[in-house]
Write a protein that holds these residues in place. Structure first.
Motif, PDB file in Angstrom:
ATOM      1  N   ALA A   1      -3.302  14.795  -3.959  1.00  0.00           N
ATOM      2  CA  ALA A   1      -3.607  14.889  -2.527  1.00  0.00           C
ATOM      3  C   ALA A   1      -4.783  14.009  -2.133  1.00  0.00           C
ATOM      4  N   ASP A   2      -5.785  13.929  -2.992  1.00  0.00           N
ATOM      5  CA  ASP A   2      -6.972  13.127  -2.662  1.00  0.00           C
ATOM      6  C   ASP A   2      -6.606  11.645  -2.552  1.00  0.00           C
ATOM      7  N   LYS A   3      -5.825  11.156  -3.521  1.00  0.00           N
ATOM      8  CA  LYS A   3      -5.408   9.756  -3.463  1.00  0.00           C
ATOM      9  C   LYS A   3      -4.502   9.505  -2.268  1.00  0.00           C
ATOM     10  N   ALA A   4      -3.605  10.438  -2.003  1.00  0.00           N
ATOM     11  CA  ALA A   4      -2.707  10.295  -0.850  1.00  0.00           C
ATOM     12  C   ALA A   4      -3.512  10.188   0.437  1.00  0.00           C
ATOM     13  N   GLY A   5      -4.569  10.993   0.545  1.00  0.00           N
ATOM     14  CA  GLY A   5      -5.413  10.944   1.730  1.00  0.00           C
ATOM     15  C   GLY A   5      -6.133   9.617   1.867  1.00  0.00           C
ATOM     16  N   ARG A   6      -6.611   9.083   0.743  1.00  0.00           N
ATOM     17  CA  ARG A   6      -7.312   7.794   0.781  1.00  0.00           C
ATOM     18  C   ARG A   6      -6.362   6.658   1.168  1.00  0.00           C
ATOM     19  N   VAL A   7      -5.176   6.653   0.562  1.00  0.00           N
ATOM     20  CA  VAL A   7      -4.210   5.596   0.862  1.00  0.00           C
ATOM     21  C   VAL A   7      -3.795   5.664   2.325  1.00  0.00           C
ATOM     22  N   PHE A   8      -3.561   6.874   2.814  1.00  0.00           N
ATOM     23  CA  PHE A   8      -3.177   7.018   4.221  1.00  0.00           C
ATOM     24  C   PHE A   8      -4.273   6.518   5.144  1.00  0.00           C
ATOM     25  N   LYS A   9      -5.528   6.845   4.818  1.00  0.00           N
ATOM     26  CA  LYS A   9      -6.635   6.369   5.649  1.00  0.00           C
ATOM     27  C   LYS A   9      -6.656   4.841   5.697  1.00  0.00           C
ATOM     28  N   ASP A  10      -6.492   4.204   4.539  1.00  0.00           N
ATOM     29  CA  ASP A  10      -6.483   2.741   4.502  1.00  0.00           C
ATOM     30  C   ASP A  10      -5.321   2.182   5.313  1.00  0.00           C
TER      31      ASP A  10
ATOM     32  N   VAL B   1       2.210  10.604  -4.196  1.00  0.00           N
ATOM     33  CA  VAL B   1       3.107  11.728  -3.908  1.00  0.00           C
ATOM     34  C   VAL B   1       3.781  12.201  -5.184  1.00  0.00           C
ATOM     35  N   GLN B   2       4.265  11.247  -5.968  1.00  0.00           N
ATOM     36  CA  GLN B   2       4.935  11.607  -7.225  1.00  0.00           C
ATOM     37  C   GLN B   2       3.979  12.350  -8.157  1.00  0.00           C
ATOM     38  N   ALA B   3       2.721  11.977  -8.120  1.00  0.00           N
ATOM     39  CA  ALA B   3       1.717  12.610  -8.984  1.00  0.00           C
ATOM     40  C   ALA B   3       1.109  13.853  -8.341  1.00  0.00           C
ATOM     41  N   ALA B   4       1.517  14.161  -7.112  1.00  0.00           N
ATOM     42  CA  ALA B   4       0.962  15.298  -6.358  1.00  0.00           C
ATOM     43  C   ALA B   4      -0.557  15.198  -6.254  1.00  0.00           C
TER      44      ALA B   4
ATOM     45  N   GLN C   1       4.929   6.952   8.233  1.00  0.00           N
ATOM     46  CA  GLN C   1       5.570   7.662   7.134  1.00  0.00           C
ATOM     47  C   GLN C   1       4.525   8.191   6.155  1.00  0.00           C
ATOM     48  N   ALA C   2       3.505   7.389   5.905  1.00  0.00           N
ATOM     49  CA  ALA C   2       2.455   7.793   4.973  1.00  0.00           C
ATOM     50  C   ALA C   2       1.722   9.029   5.479  1.00  0.00           C
ATOM     51  N   GLY C   3       1.524   9.120   6.789  1.00  0.00           N
ATOM     52  CA  GLY C   3       0.861  10.290   7.352  1.00  0.00           C
ATOM     53  C   GLY C   3       1.635  11.571   7.084  1.00  0.00           C
ATOM     54  N   LEU C   4       2.959  11.496   7.234  1.00  0.00           N
ATOM     55  CA  LEU C   4       3.801  12.663   6.972  1.00  0.00           C
ATOM     56  C   LEU C   4       3.777  13.039   5.492  1.00  0.00           C
ATOM     57  N   LEU C   5       3.834  12.029   4.621  1.00  0.00           N
ATOM     58  CA  LEU C   5       3.819  12.284   3.183  1.00  0.00           C
ATOM     59  C   LEU C   5       2.471  12.830   2.723  1.00  0.00           C
ATOM     60  N   ALA C   6       1.407  12.239   3.226  1.00  0.00           N
ATOM     61  CA  ALA C   6       0.071  12.715   2.862  1.00  0.00           C
ATOM     62  C   ALA C   6      -0.100  14.175   3.272  1.00  0.00           C
ATOM     63  N   ALA C   7       0.379  14.515   4.454  1.00  0.00           N
ATOM     64  CA  ALA C   7       0.250  15.890   4.943  1.00  0.00           C
ATOM     65  C   ALA C   7       1.001  16.868   4.049  1.00  0.00           C
ATOM     66  N   LYS C   8       2.152  16.456   3.557  1.00  0.00           N
ATOM     67  CA  LYS C   8       2.925  17.335   2.679  1.00  0.00           C
ATOM     68  C   LYS C   8       2.163  17.627   1.381  1.00  0.00           C
TER      69      LYS C   8
ATOM     70  N   MET D   1       0.823  -1.205   0.000  1.00  0.00           N
ATOM     71  CA  MET D   1       0.000   0.000   0.000  1.00  0.00           C
ATOM     72  C   MET D   1       0.857   1.256   0.000  1.00  0.00           C
ATOM     73  N   PHE D   2       2.023   1.165   0.630  1.00  0.00           N
ATOM     74  CA  PHE D   2       2.899   2.340   0.670  1.00  0.00           C
ATOM     75  C   PHE D   2       3.408   2.683  -0.728  1.00  0.00           C
ATOM     76  N   ASP D   3       3.545   1.668  -1.575  1.00  0.00           N
ATOM     77  CA  ASP D   3       3.921   1.932  -2.967  1.00  0.00           C
ATOM     78  C   ASP D   3       2.862   2.819  -3.630  1.00  0.00           C
ATOM     79  N   GLU D   4       1.596   2.591  -3.285  1.00  0.00           N
ATOM     80  CA  GLU D   4       0.525   3.438  -3.817  1.00  0.00           C
ATOM     81  C   GLU D   4       0.669   4.876  -3.311  1.00  0.00           C
ATOM     82  N   MET D   5       1.079   5.011  -2.054  1.00  0.00           N
ATOM     83  CA  MET D   5       1.298   6.342  -1.499  1.00  0.00           C
ATOM     84  C   MET D   5       2.417   7.056  -2.250  1.00  0.00           C
TER      85      MET D   5
END
Length: 220
Positions: free
Chosen positions: A71-80, A66-69, A93-100, A58-62
């Motif tokens: 934010a909506d997908k990053a938020g969904r992946v982090f929630k999962d 991030v690479q695609a910027a 780590q995903a929480g920090l990346l999603a927040a960025k 799942m972190f690969d999805e995060m």
């Protein structure tokens, strides 16, 4: 002779029976608990490895989000991740990346929520401290100065002490407390290594405030 041996053997058997009658249950339960604990330890290690393996996928999805910027997908992946694998380092780590990504896309409230989870739930002190530090910056932007200072007070990792003091100076300056701001910036400047480029930014703040630090105060 045979009789004497038989008697000795019988005495030994009787002694064993008496000992087992007195302590048998205790020994049985002790051995059982040890075996259960050992099995549990093995099971816990297997569970952790299994959770980490699944979370890494799942972190690969995060990383892709991030690479695609996105934010909506990053938020969904982090929630999962936090819902399913919240005890893994990947979730932290995903929480920090999603927040960025959320911050970059102007989703300040979503970023605050992501960072708050890391600050409250992360098992690693450095992750918690970094989350508190970033939360302070977002709250400063929202002019929630008391909230920002509270977050900075929660930074416990020595690795981020200098940055926390620098940000504290920013908050105090925004509150109209120039003398206290200079003191905080100076403390941050002293704590930061002179090998860090960011230290020059803190020095620029001090210089602008008429308090340029002496070269002899450089941290090593």
């Amino acid at each position: 002779m045979a009789t004497n041996l038989d008697l000795q053997e019988q005495e030994q058997i009787d002694a064993v029976k008496a000992f087992w009658g007195q302590y048998g249950n205790l020994i049985t339960w002790t051995v059982t608990l040890v075996l259960v604990a050992f099995a549990g330890w093995n099971g816990w290690n297997w569970w952790q490895r299994d959770q980490a393996a699944k979370a890494s996928v799942m972190f690969d999805e995060m990383d892709q989000a991030v690479q695609a910027a996105d934010a909506d997908k990053a938020g969904r992946v982090f929630k999962d991740l936090k819902d399913r694998f919240g005890r893994t380092v990947y979730a932290q780590q995903a929480g920090l990346l999603a927040a960025k990504v959320q911050t970059d896309k102007g989703q300040a409230d979503a970023a605050i929520a992501s960072l708050t989870w890391v600050a409250d739930e992360a098992s690693d002190e450095d992750y918690r401290s970094l989350a508190h530090l970033r939360l302070a910056g977002l709250l400063l932007d929202k002019q929630d100065y008391d909230g920002a200072l509270k977050q900075l007070d929660a930074v416990k990792s020595s690795e981020f002490a200098g940055l926390a003091d620098d940000r504290r100076g920013d908050v105090l300056a925004a509150q109209g407390k120039p003398a206290e701001a200079v003191a905080a910036w100076k403390k941050g400047w002293d704590a930061l290594s002179d090998k860090l480029d960011y230290r020059r930014i803190v020095e620029a703040k001090l210089t602008a405030a008429g308090a340029q630090p002496a070269a002899s105060g450089a941290a090593q």
